[in-house]
Design an enzyme around this catalytic site. Structure first.
Site, PDB file in Angstrom:
ATOM      1  N   GLU A 117     -24.047 -54.652  79.048  1.00  0.00           N
ATOM      2  CA  GLU A 117     -25.418 -54.623  79.581  1.00  0.00           C
ATOM      3  C   GLU A 117     -26.002 -56.030  79.565  1.00  0.00           C
ATOM      4  O   GLU A 117     -25.901 -56.749  78.566  1.00  0.00           O
ATOM      5  CB  GLU A 117     -26.315 -53.681  78.769  1.00  0.00           C
ATOM      6  CG  GLU A 117     -27.704 -53.562  79.391  1.00  0.00           C
ATOM      7  CD  GLU A 117     -28.571 -52.509  78.720  1.00  0.00           C
ATOM      8  OE1 GLU A 117     -28.178 -51.327  78.697  1.00  0.00           O
ATOM      9  OE2 GLU A 117     -29.639 -52.883  78.216  1.00  0.00           O
ATOM     10  N   ASP A 154     -26.347 -44.458  72.156  1.00  0.00           N
ATOM     11  CA  ASP A 154     -25.809 -45.792  72.456  1.00  0.00           C
ATOM     12  C   ASP A 154     -24.381 -45.707  72.987  1.00  0.00           C
ATOM     13  O   ASP A 154     -23.963 -46.510  73.817  1.00  0.00           O
ATOM     14  CB  ASP A 154     -25.862 -46.689  71.208  1.00  0.00           C
ATOM     15  CG  ASP A 154     -27.261 -46.762  70.630  1.00  0.00           C
ATOM     16  OD1 ASP A 154     -28.030 -47.617  71.069  1.00  0.00           O
ATOM     17  OD2 ASP A 154     -27.576 -45.925  69.763  1.00  0.00           O
ATOM     18  N   ASP A 196     -22.860 -51.382  75.059  1.00  0.00           N
ATOM     19  CA  ASP A 196     -24.325 -51.382  75.014  1.00  0.00           C
ATOM     20  C   ASP A 196     -24.705 -52.178  73.769  1.00  0.00           C
ATOM     21  O   ASP A 196     -24.695 -51.645  72.661  1.00  0.00           O
ATOM     22  CB  ASP A 196     -24.845 -49.939  74.932  1.00  0.00           C
ATOM     23  CG  ASP A 196     -26.365 -49.882  74.905  1.00  0.00           C
ATOM     24  OD1 ASP A 196     -27.002 -50.724  75.565  1.00  0.00           O
ATOM     25  OD2 ASP A 196     -26.921 -49.000  74.211  1.00  0.00           O
TER      26      ASP A 196
END
Lengths: 183, 183
Positions: free
Chosen positions: B67, B140, B7
Site C-alpha cells: 500500500e 489487516d 498492508d
C-alpha cells in the site's frame, strides 16, 4: 564513545562517525550515501542499507544517533526520509546497537546552546569542537556529525536522569567550549 | 502469478499471498506480523523484517504489492507506517522481486469497481473472488490480500499500456465477477 550519526534522506543520506565524550570529540569519518531519484524506491532503500551496513561493520560503534522524522515537516519528502531513517534503525538493531533519535532543535541546542541556531552557527561550532578549519562536507555529512556529537553530549536518558538527580546541570557544547576558552 | 500483498503498519503489518490472474484468484496464506508499542522502534522494524523475510523465503513469488503511504494521511502514524512499508520494499528488493505500490482507492476500484467502496464492500468482494465464506481475518490480513488481488488484476504499468494500445478496456473484478454470473 564511538557514535555514528545519521541524517536520513533518500537522495543524500548523511553519515558521520565521531569518537567523543561530553566536552570533547574528534572526527573519524564523514560522508554521504547518494541514490538517484531515477532508481526504483525499493532499490534505493537496498543501496542505503548496504551503505550503512558497510559503515557499521567498519567501526566498533557504541551507538547510533538518527534525526527524528516528523510528519509535519515537508510533506513532499517525509515518507522517503522516514524510510531511510527506518533502514538505518533496522541495520543498527541487527548489530545490537542502541539507537537514539534526536530532533533538529535538540542537536542545535546541544551544539550551540540555542535550539534556534542557524546552519552556519551549527557548522561553526562543529568545526570548533572537532578542531577543523571548516565543517565536514557536504552539508548532510556535517549534519550527521552534529547528530553524533549531540548524542555523545546528551547521552542516554538514563544518564541524563542520573545527572539530574545528582544535581549536575545540563550544559551545551557552547558552554563547555566557552569555559575552556576562559580557563 | 504468486503475489504477496503488504498492508504496512508497525503494530499490525498485514500479509497475504494469492495465486491469481485477471479474473481469478485463490488464497495461499494470510496473516499479520504484530509488534508491541512497548518495544523499541528499531527492534520493531527488525521483527517486521524477519517476519517478511520468512514469508518471502517460503513462497516462490512473482512480485510484491504494498500500500502506498501518503504523508497527508494520519500524521500521527505516517512515519511508522512508511518505515514498515520501507522494510517490506527492502526485503523484496533483496530477493530481486518487483515491488509495486497501490493506493487504497486503486485497490477498492480494482476489487469492487468503485474507488470509494467501504471496507464491508471490499471484504464482500474479496470473499466472493476467493470463494470464501468470509474475508480473511484479521482486517489487516484481508487488506493485504485485497492489495495482492489488485496487483494481479492491474498488472504492471507496461501491461496496462499494452492493453490500452490494443484497445482492451480496464475492467474491475466486480465487472468480471458480474460477467461470470451472467454467463
Amino acid at each position: 564513545m564511538l557514535i555514528l550519526g545519521v541524517d536520513p534522506g533518500l537522495t543524500r543520506c548523511g553519515l558521520g562517525v565521531i569518537e567523543g565524550t561530553p566536552g570533547r570529540a574528534s572526527l573519524i569519518e564523514a560522508g554521504v550515501i547518494h541514490t538517484p531519484s531515477s532508481m526504483d524506491i525499493s532499490r534505493r532503500l537496498l543501496a542505503i542499507e548496504e551503505g550503512i551496513e558497510t559503515w557499521i561493520s567498519s567501526h566498533r560503534l557504541d551507538g547510533v544517533a538518527i534525526e527524528r522524522v516528523f510528519a509535519q515537516h515537508n510533506l513532499m519528502t517525509v515518507v522517503g526520509t522516514a524510510q531511510a531513517a527506518g533502514v538505518a534503525m533496522l541495520v543498527a538493531a541487527r548489530h545490537h546497537l542502541d539507537v537514539h533519535q534526536h530532533t533538529p532543535s535538540e542537536v542545535k541546542a546541544a551544539i550551540t546552546g540555542s535550539g534556534r541556531a542557524d546552519k552556519k552557527q551549527v557548522g561553526l561550532m562543529v568545526s570548533r569542537i572537532l578542531h577543523l578549519d571548516s565543517p565536514p562536507q557536504p552539508a548532510d555529512a556535517a549534519d550527521a556529525v552534529a547528530l553524533a556529537i549531540c548524542h555523545c553530549w546528551r547521552g542516554s536518558i538514563s544518564e541524563k536522569l542520573t545527572n539530574l538527580t545528582s544535581g549536575r546541570s545540563y550544559q551545551s557544547w557552547a558552554q563547555v567550549v566557552a569555559a575552556r576558552k576562559v580557563g
